[in-house]
Design an enzyme around this catalytic site. Structure first.
Site, PDB file in Angstrom:
ATOM      1  N   TYR A   1       0.666  -1.467 -12.185  1.00 13.56           N
ATOM      2  CA  TYR A   1      -0.724  -1.366 -12.640  1.00 13.56           C
ATOM      3  C   TYR A   1      -0.805  -0.697 -14.017  1.00 13.56           C
ATOM      4  O   TYR A   1      -1.754   0.025 -14.317  1.00 13.56           O
ATOM      5  CB  TYR A   1      -1.591  -0.643 -11.580  1.00 13.56           C
ATOM      6  CG  TYR A   1      -1.446  -1.293 -10.216  1.00 13.56           C
ATOM      7  CD1 TYR A   1      -2.017  -2.538  -9.975  1.00 13.56           C
ATOM      8  CD2 TYR A   1      -0.675  -0.710  -9.202  1.00 13.56           C
ATOM      9  CE1 TYR A   1      -1.840  -3.172  -8.748  1.00 13.56           C
ATOM     10  CE2 TYR A   1      -0.511  -1.338  -7.972  1.00 13.56           C
ATOM     11  CZ  TYR A   1      -1.098  -2.560  -7.754  1.00 13.56           C
ATOM     12  OH  TYR A   1      -0.921  -3.188  -6.543  1.00 13.56           O
TER      13      TYR A   1
ATOM     14  N   GLY B   1       0.760  -1.238   0.000  1.00 13.59           N
ATOM     15  CA  GLY B   1       0.000   0.000   0.000  1.00 13.59           C
ATOM     16  C   GLY B   1       0.788   1.285   0.000  1.00 13.59           C
ATOM     17  O   GLY B   1       0.227   2.339  -0.300  1.00 13.59           O
TER      18      GLY B   1
ATOM     19  N   CYS C   1     -12.034   5.123 -28.601  1.00  7.53           N
ATOM     20  CA  CYS C   1     -13.296   5.827 -28.812  1.00  7.53           C
ATOM     21  C   CYS C   1     -14.049   5.999 -27.502  1.00  7.53           C
ATOM     22  O   CYS C   1     -15.156   5.491 -27.320  1.00  7.53           O
ATOM     23  CB  CYS C   1     -14.144   5.060 -29.821  1.00  7.53           C
ATOM     24  SG  CYS C   1     -13.232   4.766 -31.336  1.00  7.53           S
TER      25      CYS C   1
ATOM     26  N   ARG D   1       3.255  -1.672  -5.778  1.00  7.46           N
ATOM     27  CA  ARG D   1       3.530  -0.391  -6.421  1.00  7.46           C
ATOM     28  C   ARG D   1       4.881   0.204  -6.008  1.00  7.46           C
ATOM     29  O   ARG D   1       5.627   0.696  -6.846  1.00  7.46           O
ATOM     30  CB  ARG D   1       2.408   0.576  -6.054  1.00  7.46           C
ATOM     31  CG  ARG D   1       2.444   1.899  -6.809  1.00  7.46           C
ATOM     32  CD  ARG D   1       1.423   2.876  -6.214  1.00  7.46           C
ATOM     33  NE  ARG D   1       0.115   2.280  -6.036  1.00  7.46           N
ATOM     34  CZ  ARG D   1      -0.871   2.323  -6.933  1.00  7.46           C
ATOM     35  NH1 ARG D   1      -0.687   2.958  -8.070  1.00  7.46           N
ATOM     36  NH2 ARG D   1      -2.030   1.749  -6.679  1.00  7.46           N
TER      37      ARG D   1
HETATM   38  C1  LIG Z   1      -2.804  -5.048  -4.210  1.00 10.56           C
HETATM   39  C2  LIG Z   1      -2.350  -5.703  -2.970  1.00 10.56           C
HETATM   40  C3  LIG Z   1      -1.068  -5.481  -2.479  1.00 10.56           C
HETATM   41  C4  LIG Z   1      -0.113  -4.511  -3.116  1.00 10.56           C
HETATM   42  O1  LIG Z   1      -0.540  -3.203  -2.993  1.00 10.56           O
HETATM   43  P1  LIG Z   1       0.426  -1.995  -3.459  1.00 10.56           P
HETATM   44  O2  LIG Z   1      -0.388  -0.799  -3.209  1.00 10.56           O
HETATM   45  O3  LIG Z   1       0.728  -2.214  -4.893  1.00 10.56           O
HETATM   46  O4  LIG Z   1       1.645  -2.072  -2.599  1.00 10.56           O
HETATM   47  C5  LIG Z   1      -0.678  -6.177  -1.346  1.00 10.56           C
HETATM   48  N1  LIG Z   1      -1.509  -7.051  -0.725  1.00 10.56           N
HETATM   49  C6  LIG Z   1      -2.750  -7.281  -1.169  1.00 10.56           C
HETATM   50  C7  LIG Z   1      -3.612  -8.246  -0.460  1.00 10.56           C
HETATM   51  C8  LIG Z   1      -3.219  -6.632  -2.298  1.00 10.56           C
HETATM   52  O5  LIG Z   1      -4.461  -6.854  -2.734  1.00 10.56           O
END
Ligand SMILES: *Cc1c(COP(=O)(O)O)cnc(C)c1O
Length: 418
Positions: free
Chosen positions: A372, A239, A343, A278
């Site tokens: 992503y 996250g 489009c 990310r």
């Molecule tokens: C998407 C996700 C992540 C990674 O999230 P980032 O924001 O890309 O670091 C980690 N754990 C779970 C369960 C996810 O769904």
């Protein structure tokens, strides 16, 4: 952590002049810096030296085999959310003993596949999933090692589509039910309770929601221990955001994020699993595109490029900002709407953006597209999915080819009566 810079007015990724890649691969294409991915990974490892940790790369951010392999070689595990991702992680050389399996909809078949590979941990998101997993494990005389994903009801203050830790979201088990569900799991034949898991959302730009969440998780670990359930794994999810606007950095440092982990968990005698996606790959990737037309509307000037929302969905899906740089540096500026060929009006990368002046035929880089981006791309409008290129020092290598129109169309077949 910037791996790109202008040299003789040409944008370089590491030591490669991106224009040279474009001459071979044609636009649009993604390119990734291996060095930038490694630096991002090593940043976590370095900051968490004092803690027992395992970084499990969240594959969904970018699941190209070459990208996974870069991280596998550095010692990363994987966080997967489907059988497909589990297969990709294994194929890239990540050992099953470092793989955690998240997701709200694991099917019995997916569970059986993961059990057959002896993965490290299932992150269980509901009571019903627990029952099914227990049944599957018993059917093959195994014990599934699990953590429960707890929904802490904390607002991550991120875009609503990627917020996952509030009680209104479909993810995890309500925190109020924690002790009840652990007691239930503890009594099951096919379940080995080993940890607790949380993931409150993506592209977080503040530390406070992490701080609140980790505090709640810490309290639960201590509470469970007093009930005789001694957890050995704390999975803190991913996250942590990345900066998408270089002129306005907002993301807390990895150092501060890791300091929070140390603050809350260093005395608990647990292994800490991180699931960053990310923050490992986001800033390492660029989407390279060509200006097809410059179109002067009545009120605005449109720059129409050959990349579209099918190649990079983030601007239309999350109203996301991406910096856009010309491959040839320029001092002249202009204000543009940068749009793609699809489009749909949502096929817009930037609106009223003051940036370098562009001409038809010029190449641009849509920055911070490593996460992503390609992973969410599609063939909408029957456009060929973008190829991907990995850069390392002065070398580059195509790590996904652009398939042919024939191959794309041949994925379909006529019905038996046609
Ligand atoms: C998407 C996700 C992540 C990674 O999230 P980032 O924001 O890309 O670091 C980690 N754990 C779970 C369960 C996810 O769904």
């Amino acid at each position: 952590m910037t791996s790109y810079q202008y040299q003789n007015q040409q944008l370089q990724l590491e030591n490669v002049n991106i224009k040279e890649i474009a001459e071979i691969v044609n636009t649009p294409f993604y390119c990734y810096s291996q060095e930038s991915i490694s630096t991002a990974y090593n940043g976590y490892v370095e900051q968490l030296k004092g803690l027992d940790t395992q970084v499990c790369y969240a594959l969904k951010a970018n699941s190209n085999q070459a990208v996974i392999k870069v991280l596998a070689d550095l010692g990363a595990g994987a966080d997967v959310v489907s059988e497909g991702e589990l297969r990709r992680a294994l194929a890239a050389g990540i050992p099953a003993s470092k793989i955690v399996y998240s997701g709200v909809a694991k099917t019995p078949d997916e569970m059986l596949f993961a059990l057959s590979k002896n993965i490290f941990q299932f992150n269980v998101e509901s009571e019903n999933e627990l029952y099914v997993l227990n049944e599957m494990a018993c059917s093959v005389s195994k014990k599934a090692a699990i953590a429960f994903r707890i929904n802490p009801d904390v607002d991550a203050n991120t875009h609503a589509k990627i917020s996952t830790g509030m009680s209104e979201n479909k993810f995890g088990i309500p925190i109020s039910r924690t002790t009840e569900i652990y007691r239930l799991a503890d009594s099951m034949e096919g379940i080995e309770v080993q940890g607790i898991d949380v993931h409150i959302g993506s592209q977080l730009t503040q530390l406070i929601p992490f701080d609140q969440t980790f505090k709640l998780i810490r309290e639960k670990v201590i509470e469970l221990a007093t009930m005789g359930i001694q957890l050995k794994i704390i999975d803190v999810g991913g996250g942590l955001g990345v900066d998408y606007d270089a002129s306005n950095p907002v993301i807390p440092s990895k150092e501060d994020y890791c300091a929070l982990l140390t603050k809350h968990f260093s005395d608990l005698d647990c292994k800490i699993i991180l699931e960053p996606g990310r923050s490992l790959v986001g800033n390492s990737g660029l989407l390279i595109s060509r200006v097809i037309y410059k179109k002067r509307g009545e009120e605005r000037t449109f720059i129409i490029i050959d990349a579209g929302m099918n190649d990079l969905l983030r601007p239309s899906m999350y109203e996301a900002h991406h910096d856009i740089l010309p491959l040839t540096e320029s001092d002249n500026t202009a204000t543009y709407d940068i749009v793609g060929p699809i489009c749909e009006t949502g096929d817009t990368f930037a609106r009223g953006r003051k940036m370098a002046e562009l001409e038809e035929g010029e190449l641009v880089a849509i920055m911070s597209s490593g996460a992503y981006g390609a992973a969410m791309s599609s063939t909408y409008n029957t456009r060929l999915q973008v190829p991907e290129v990995l850069v390392n020092g002065d070398q580059f290598s195509i790590v996904r080819e652009r398939i042919s129109y024939e191959a794309l169309i041949n994925q379909d077949q006529l019905a038996s009566w046609q």
